[in-house]
Design a protein around this motif. Structure first.
Motif, PDB file in Angstrom:
ATOM      1  N   LEU A 117     -32.318  43.448 -16.745  1.00  0.00           N
ATOM      2  CA  LEU A 117     -32.979  44.743 -16.932  1.00  0.00           C
ATOM      3  C   LEU A 117     -34.020  44.985 -15.844  1.00  0.00           C
ATOM      4  O   LEU A 117     -34.078  46.073 -15.254  1.00  0.00           O
ATOM      5  CB  LEU A 117     -33.628  44.801 -18.312  1.00  0.00           C
ATOM      6  N   ALA A 118     -34.846  43.970 -15.562  1.00  0.00           N
ATOM      7  CA  ALA A 118     -35.879  44.131 -14.536  1.00  0.00           C
ATOM      8  C   ALA A 118     -35.256  44.378 -13.168  1.00  0.00           C
ATOM      9  O   ALA A 118     -35.735  45.232 -12.405  1.00  0.00           O
ATOM     10  CB  ALA A 118     -36.771  42.895 -14.503  1.00  0.00           C
ATOM     11  N   HIS A 119     -34.185  43.648 -12.854  1.00  0.00           N
ATOM     12  CA  HIS A 119     -33.524  43.863 -11.565  1.00  0.00           C
ATOM     13  C   HIS A 119     -33.049  45.297 -11.423  1.00  0.00           C
ATOM     14  O   HIS A 119     -33.278  45.945 -10.381  1.00  0.00           O
ATOM     15  CB  HIS A 119     -32.341  42.907 -11.424  1.00  0.00           C
ATOM     16  N   ILE A 120     -32.404  45.833 -12.454  1.00  0.00           N
ATOM     17  CA  ILE A 120     -31.832  47.176 -12.360  1.00  0.00           C
ATOM     18  C   ILE A 120     -32.936  48.234 -12.287  1.00  0.00           C
ATOM     19  O   ILE A 120     -32.898  49.136 -11.432  1.00  0.00           O
ATOM     20  CB  ILE A 120     -30.877  47.437 -13.533  1.00  0.00           C
ATOM     21  N   LEU A 121     -33.931  48.150 -13.178  1.00  0.00           N
ATOM     22  CA  LEU A 121     -34.996  49.153 -13.169  1.00  0.00           C
ATOM     23  C   LEU A 121     -35.731  49.168 -11.829  1.00  0.00           C
ATOM     24  O   LEU A 121     -36.039  50.244 -11.290  1.00  0.00           O
ATOM     25  CB  LEU A 121     -35.978  48.883 -14.309  1.00  0.00           C
ATOM     26  N   ASN A 122     -36.009  48.001 -11.293  1.00  0.00           N
ATOM     27  CA  ASN A 122     -36.733  47.935 -10.023  1.00  0.00           C
ATOM     28  C   ASN A 122     -35.862  48.346  -8.843  1.00  0.00           C
ATOM     29  O   ASN A 122     -36.301  49.077  -7.954  1.00  0.00           O
ATOM     30  CB  ASN A 122     -37.276  46.518  -9.809  1.00  0.00           C
ATOM     31  N   HIS A 123     -34.622  47.870  -8.837  1.00  0.00           N
ATOM     32  CA  HIS A 123     -33.726  48.195  -7.732  1.00  0.00           C
ATOM     33  C   HIS A 123     -33.432  49.691  -7.689  1.00  0.00           C
ATOM     34  O   HIS A 123     -33.352  50.298  -6.618  1.00  0.00           O
ATOM     35  CB  HIS A 123     -32.434  47.387  -7.869  1.00  0.00           C
ATOM     36  N   ALA A 124     -33.280  50.300  -8.877  1.00  0.00           N
ATOM     37  CA  ALA A 124     -33.006  51.741  -8.961  1.00  0.00           C
ATOM     38  C   ALA A 124     -34.259  52.577  -8.733  1.00  0.00           C
ATOM     39  O   ALA A 124     -34.161  53.794  -8.563  1.00  0.00           O
ATOM     40  CB  ALA A 124     -32.413  52.072 -10.327  1.00  0.00           C
ATOM     41  N   GLU A 125     -35.430  51.931  -8.776  1.00  0.00           N
ATOM     42  CA  GLU A 125     -36.710  52.645  -8.699  1.00  0.00           C
ATOM     43  C   GLU A 125     -36.778  53.703  -9.800  1.00  0.00           C
ATOM     44  O   GLU A 125     -37.119  54.875  -9.571  1.00  0.00           O
ATOM     45  CB  GLU A 125     -36.921  53.270  -7.325  1.00  0.00           C
ATOM     46  N   ALA A 126     -36.454  53.258 -11.017  1.00  0.00           N
ATOM     47  CA  ALA A 126     -36.424  54.173 -12.161  1.00  0.00           C
ATOM     48  C   ALA A 126     -37.831  54.674 -12.468  1.00  0.00           C
ATOM     49  O   ALA A 126     -38.782  53.899 -12.575  1.00  0.00           O
ATOM     50  CB  ALA A 126     -35.838  53.472 -13.377  1.00  0.00           C
ATOM     51  N   LYS A 127     -37.952  55.992 -12.629  1.00  0.00           N
ATOM     52  CA  LYS A 127     -39.248  56.607 -12.931  1.00  0.00           C
ATOM     53  C   LYS A 127     -39.518  56.609 -14.429  1.00  0.00           C
ATOM     54  O   LYS A 127     -40.672  56.606 -14.860  1.00  0.00           O
ATOM     55  CB  LYS A 127     -39.269  58.034 -12.380  1.00  0.00           C
ATOM     56  N   ALA A 128     -38.449  56.627 -15.219  1.00  0.00           N
ATOM     57  CA  ALA A 128     -38.596  56.641 -16.677  1.00  0.00           C
ATOM     58  C   ALA A 128     -37.405  55.934 -17.295  1.00  0.00           C
ATOM     59  O   ALA A 128     -36.353  55.788 -16.667  1.00  0.00           O
ATOM     60  CB  ALA A 128     -38.689  58.082 -17.197  1.00  0.00           C
ATOM     61  N   VAL A 129     -37.582  55.494 -18.537  1.00  0.00           N
ATOM     62  CA  VAL A 129     -36.483  54.942 -19.317  1.00  0.00           C
ATOM     63  C   VAL A 129     -36.513  55.605 -20.682  1.00  0.00           C
ATOM     64  O   VAL A 129     -37.572  55.856 -21.247  1.00  0.00           O
ATOM     65  CB  VAL A 129     -36.585  53.402 -19.444  1.00  0.00           C
ATOM     66  N   ILE A 130     -35.342  55.955 -21.185  1.00  0.00           N
ATOM     67  CA  ILE A 130     -35.195  56.449 -22.554  1.00  0.00           C
ATOM     68  C   ILE A 130     -34.526  55.328 -23.329  1.00  0.00           C
ATOM     69  O   ILE A 130     -33.424  54.889 -22.990  1.00  0.00           O
ATOM     70  CB  ILE A 130     -34.368  57.742 -22.602  1.00  0.00           C
ATOM     71  N   THR A 131     -35.192  54.834 -24.372  1.00  0.00           N
ATOM     72  CA  THR A 131     -34.731  53.662 -25.093  1.00  0.00           C
ATOM     73  C   THR A 131     -34.956  53.866 -26.586  1.00  0.00           C
ATOM     74  O   THR A 131     -35.327  54.959 -27.023  1.00  0.00           O
ATOM     75  CB  THR A 131     -35.464  52.402 -24.569  1.00  0.00           C
ATOM     76  N   GLN A 132     -34.703  52.833 -27.381  1.00  0.00           N
ATOM     77  CA  GLN A 132     -34.992  52.898 -28.807  1.00  0.00           C
ATOM     78  C   GLN A 132     -35.802  51.676 -29.196  1.00  0.00           C
ATOM     79  O   GLN A 132     -35.717  50.619 -28.546  1.00  0.00           O
ATOM     80  CB  GLN A 132     -33.723  53.033 -29.645  1.00  0.00           C
ATOM     81  N   ALA A 133     -36.593  51.816 -30.241  1.00  0.00           N
ATOM     82  CA  ALA A 133     -37.607  50.808 -30.565  1.00  0.00           C
ATOM     83  C   ALA A 133     -37.018  49.418 -30.732  1.00  0.00           C
ATOM     84  O   ALA A 133     -37.540  48.443 -30.176  1.00  0.00           O
ATOM     85  CB  ALA A 133     -38.357  51.228 -31.825  1.00  0.00           C
ATOM     86  N   ASP A 134     -35.939  49.281 -31.488  1.00  0.00           N
ATOM     87  CA  ASP A 134     -35.378  47.957 -31.739  1.00  0.00           C
ATOM     88  C   ASP A 134     -34.906  47.296 -30.458  1.00  0.00           C
ATOM     89  O   ASP A 134     -35.089  46.092 -30.265  1.00  0.00           O
ATOM     90  CB  ASP A 134     -34.208  48.052 -32.727  1.00  0.00           C
ATOM     91  N   ALA A 135     -34.284  48.058 -29.584  1.00  0.00           N
ATOM     92  CA  ALA A 135     -33.756  47.502 -28.343  1.00  0.00           C
ATOM     93  C   ALA A 135     -34.864  47.187 -27.345  1.00  0.00           C
ATOM     94  O   ALA A 135     -34.731  46.260 -26.533  1.00  0.00           O
ATOM     95  CB  ALA A 135     -32.756  48.474 -27.720  1.00  0.00           C
ATOM     96  N   TRP A 136     -35.964  47.938 -27.381  1.00  0.00           N
ATOM     97  CA  TRP A 136     -37.029  47.771 -26.394  1.00  0.00           C
ATOM     98  C   TRP A 136     -38.056  46.716 -26.803  1.00  0.00           C
ATOM     99  O   TRP A 136     -38.816  46.228 -25.948  1.00  0.00           O
ATOM    100  CB  TRP A 136     -37.734  49.108 -26.170  1.00  0.00           C
ATOM    101  N   ALA A 137     -38.066  46.326 -28.068  1.00  0.00           N
ATOM    102  CA  ALA A 137     -39.121  45.447 -28.579  1.00  0.00           C
ATOM    103  C   ALA A 137     -39.273  44.170 -27.765  1.00  0.00           C
ATOM    104  O   ALA A 137     -40.397  43.720 -27.485  1.00  0.00           O
ATOM    105  CB  ALA A 137     -38.844  45.107 -30.045  1.00  0.00           C
ATOM    106  N   ARG A 138     -38.156  43.581 -27.329  1.00  0.00           N
ATOM    107  CA  ARG A 138     -38.254  42.298 -26.631  1.00  0.00           C
ATOM    108  C   ARG A 138     -38.695  42.438 -25.179  1.00  0.00           C
ATOM    109  O   ARG A 138     -38.906  41.432 -24.495  1.00  0.00           O
ATOM    110  CB  ARG A 138     -36.924  41.552 -26.705  1.00  0.00           C
ATOM    111  N   PHE A 139     -38.832  43.686 -24.695  1.00  0.00           N
ATOM    112  CA  PHE A 139     -39.264  43.896 -23.311  1.00  0.00           C
ATOM    113  C   PHE A 139     -40.708  44.388 -23.214  1.00  0.00           C
ATOM    114  O   PHE A 139     -41.243  44.505 -22.110  1.00  0.00           O
ATOM    115  CB  PHE A 139     -38.348  44.907 -22.618  1.00  0.00           C
TER     116      PHE A 139
END
Length: 556
Positions: free
Chosen positions: A128-150
Motif C-alpha cells: 500500500l505504501a509503495h503504491i500511494l507514494n509511487h502514484a503520488e496520491a493526493k487522497a484516498v477513499i477507503t472504509q473504516a474496517d479496511a483502513w484501521a490497520r494503516f
C-alpha cells in the motif's frame, strides 16, 4: 481469423471493416471520450429509472441505485472532492472494495478528469505504501474496517493530503457521507481526450515492485468489441444482471465487468461476501444474475458442487466469460453441458488486453484452446527475432504495436514501457501455438512471472519480503504447477545461522508475506535448502527450480 462479422454488428461492436481486406477490422475510437460520460451519464439520459447497481449486505438486505440516482451521488461526490482541492490530473486512490462507493467514486473521479488509482483491500502495508507514494496520491477513499490497520502508519504516505472514510472517520479524516451530503446533484463530465489518463492500476511483473499501468479514457471503448463477444453478443436485454466476485481493484472486476456493464447500460449486483461456491450459486439465484465474469479457479470450485440445476432451479445464469489463467477443457465441458450455460474464455494482459478469445455465437470454443484472435487486433505468434511463425510452430504471443487496448505506459518508467516493444509488436511473455483453423493453444511463460488463480505475482517482491525476516538468508520464488490454481507460489529458502526448518517457521514466513505484501502472494509451499545453484552471472537460477517443480509434479 476464420469467422466473419455481419455488417449489422459492426456499429454495435465499435468496428469498421478495412477496405483492403473484408476479413479484417479496425476498432473505432473517438478522439474525445470520458468513462463517466459514456456510461452512467449516457444512461441517465436514455433510461434513467433502470437499475444500475444493487448492493447485497451480509444480512441479505439490499440497496439499489437507478442510473439517475447513481449519477446524482457521483456528482455530489465530485463536488465534495473539488472542495478538498482535488483537480484534473490529480491521483486519488480507491480502497473501498466491492462496495457501491467504489463505483460512485470512479464516476466522480472521471467526471473531474482525476486519475483513479485502484487499491485492493488485500494489500499489506508495504504494498500500500509503495503504491500511494509511487502514484503520488493526493487522497484516498477507503472504509473504516479496511483502513484501521494503516492508521498508525499514515506518516509513511508522503503525498496523502486527505483520507475519506466510509463508515467511521476519526479525527483528521473526512467522512464520506458528510462530503457528499449537500453538493449539487448534477455535474457533467469534463471533455477529455481519448488518451487522457483515467486509470492507474498496479500489477506485478517478473522483477521488482508492482508497476503502475496507465490507461486512458479510450480503454473502455477499446474493450467493447471483445467484451461484447465474450458475453456472446448478448448485451441488450434490459433484464440482464451482471456480477463478478473478482476484485474491482483489478482489470477483471473493474473493466471486464463493472464498467463494461454500465457501458452497455446494464445492471450490476455486488456483495462483500467472500467467494464460496455454494454461496455463489445461492447469490446468483437470489439476485437473478444472468452474466458473470469468473476466473477459471472460481469455475473449478463451482464445478465441484453437485447438482446445481436441481438445487437452484431458479438460477438465471446464461453466460460466463473467464480469463486470467488457462481454462481446463473438463471445466468448459461441465459449464456448457451440465450447467447449461455459454462459457467464453479470453486472454490478454492489463498492458494490452483482449487479444484472443471465444464467442460461441460466432464460432465454437475448443476445449483447452485460448480461442481465436479478436477482431481489430493483429495478434500473432513470432520467433525470438520477432518474425511471424507459420501455424503449428511454438512462439511468443504478440500484439500489434498500435493495438487500441495498449496502455499509455508504465507510470514514471518510460524505459520499461519501451522494453515491451519488439519491432512492430508488443510482447506478452506468453508462449503459444496457433493451429491451421486460427485457434491459439497456450504453452507457458517466457519469464518468471507467476500466474495463480487469476492473480499476477512477481517472484522478486515475495523474495524481498521473505529475506526481511530474521530467519531467512536467501530465498527464491517460482511458480509450482497446481491442478486447482494453475500455479501456486513456492519458496525455496536457505535459513540464516541459528534457525531451524520447522512447520511453525513455515507458518510464520507465510504470515509474514500475507501481512506485509498481500494475502494472495504468500508461498503456499516452502522448501528449505542448504544452498542454491547459481547461473554463470552468479544469480539463483529460478529456471532450474521451476523445471524441477514441473518434473516433480508431472504437470506441464
Amino acid at each position: 481469423m476464420s469467422y466473419r462479422i455481419d455488417d449489422a454488428l459492426l456499429r454495435t461492436l465499435n468496428l469498421k471493416r478495412l477496405e483492403h481486406n473484408s476479413g479484417e477490422y479496425q476498432i473505432v475510437i473517438p478522439e474525445r471520450c470520458n468513462i463517466a460520460r459514456n456510461t452512467v451519464e449516457r444512461y441517465t439520459r436514455e433510461h434513467p429509472e433502470n437499475t444500475a447497481l444493487t448492493f447485497e449486505r451480509e444480512d441479505l438486505s439490499t440497496r439499489t441505485w437507478t442510473f439517475v440516482e447513481l449519477e446524482q451521488d457521483a456528482s455530489r461526490l465530485a463536488h465534495g472532492l473539488k472542495t478538498l482541492g482535488i483537480k484534473r490530473g490529480d491521483r486519488v486512490a480507491l480502497h473501498t472494495g466491492m462496495r457501491p462507493e467504489t463505483g460512485i467514486a470512479h464516476m466522480a473521479l472521471h467526471k473531474l478528469g482525476v486519475v483513479a488509482v485502484t487499491l485492493s483491500q488485500l494489500y499489506g502495508p508495504d504494498t500500500l505504501a509503495h503504491i500511494l507514494n509511487h502514484a503520488e496520491a493526493k487522497a484516498v477513499i477507503t472504509q473504516a474496517d479496511a483502513w484501521a490497520r494503516f492508521r498508525d502508519r499514515t506518516d509513511e504516505f508522503e503525498t496523502l493530503e486527505h483520507i475519506v472514510v466510509v463508515d467511521g472517520a476519526v479525527d483528521g479524516e473526512v467522512d464520506f457521507v458528510t462530503l457528499t451530503r449537500n453538493g449539487p446533484a448534477s455535474l457533467p463530465a469534463l471533455d477529455t481526450a481519448a488518451d487522457e489518463m483515467a486509470l492507474l492500476m498496479y500489477t506485478s511483473g517478473s522483477t521488482g515492485l508492482p508497476k503502475g499501468i496507465m490507461h486512458g479514457h479510450r480503454i473502455l471503448e477499446a474493450y467493447v468489441p471483445s467484451l461484447s463477444m465474450v458475453f456472446n453478443l448478448d448485451r441488450d436485454d434490459p433484464q440482464s444482471v451482471f456480477w463478478s466476485p473478482a476484485d474491482w481493484a483489478w482489470v477483471g472486476g473493474l473493466l471486464d465487468l463493472l464498467l463494461i456493464a454500465w457501458r452497455f447500460g446494464r445492471a450490476v449486483v455486488t456483495s462483500e461476501h467472500r467467494f464460496d461456491a455454494e454461496w455463489a450459486f445461492e447469490f446468483m439465484e437470489r439476485q437473478g444474475v444472468t452474466h458473470a465474469f469468473l476466473t477459471p479457479t472460481a469455475l473449478k470450485r463451482l464445478a465441484q458442487v453437485p447438482n446445481p440445476q436441481t438445487r437452484w432451479p431458479n438460477l438465471k445464469l446464461r453466460i460466463v466469460c473467464t480469463g486470467g489463467e488457462a481454462l481446463p477443457g473438463a471445466v468448459l465441458d461441465w459449464a456448457e453441458n451440465e450447467l447449461g450455460i455459454v462459457c467464453n474464455e479470453f486472454y490478454g494482459l492489463t498492458e494490452v488486453n483482449h487479444l484472443i478469445g471465444n464467442c460461441r455465437a460466432l464460432y465454437s470454443p475448443r476445449a483447452g484452446s485460448m480461442g481465436m484472435a479478436f477482431p481489430g487486433h493483429t495478434t500473432t505468434i513470432v520467433d525470438a527475432e520477432g518474425n511471424p511463425l507459420p501455424d503449428g510452430e511454438e512462439g511468443e504471443v504478440v500484439a500489434g504495436h498500435d493495438d487500441v487496448t495498449r496502455f499509455l505506459g508504465y507510470w514514471k518508467d518510460p524505459e520499461r514501457s519501451e522494453a515491451l516493444s519488439f519491432g512492430p509488436w508488443l510482447r506478452t511473455g506468453d508462449m503459444a501455438v496457433r493451429d491451421a483453423d486460427g485457434y491459439f493453444w497456450y504453452r507457458g511463460r517466457t519469464d518468471d512471472l507467476i500466474k495463480s488463480a487469476g492473480y499476477r505475482i512477481g517472484p522478486a517482491e515475495v523474495e524481498d519480503c521473505l529475506v526481511r525476516h530474521d530467519a531467512v538468508a536467501e530465498a527464491a520464488v517460482v511458480a509450482s504447477p497446481d491442478p486447482d490454481r494453475g500455479s501456486i507460489v513456492k519458496a525455496f529458502v536457505r535459513l540464516a545461522d541459528g534457525h531451524e526448518a520447522t512447520s511453525d517457521l513455515s507458518v510464520a514466513l507465510q504470515e509474514h508475506v500475507k501481512t506485509n505484501l498481500a494475502a494472495y502472494k504468500y508461498p503456499r509451499e516452502i522448501e528449505y535448502v542448504s544452498n542454491f545453484e547459481l547461473t554463470s552471472s552468479g544469480k539463483i537460477s529460478r529456471k532450474k527450480l521451476r523445471e524441477l517443480e514441473v518434473e516433480r509434479k508431472g504437470i506441464s
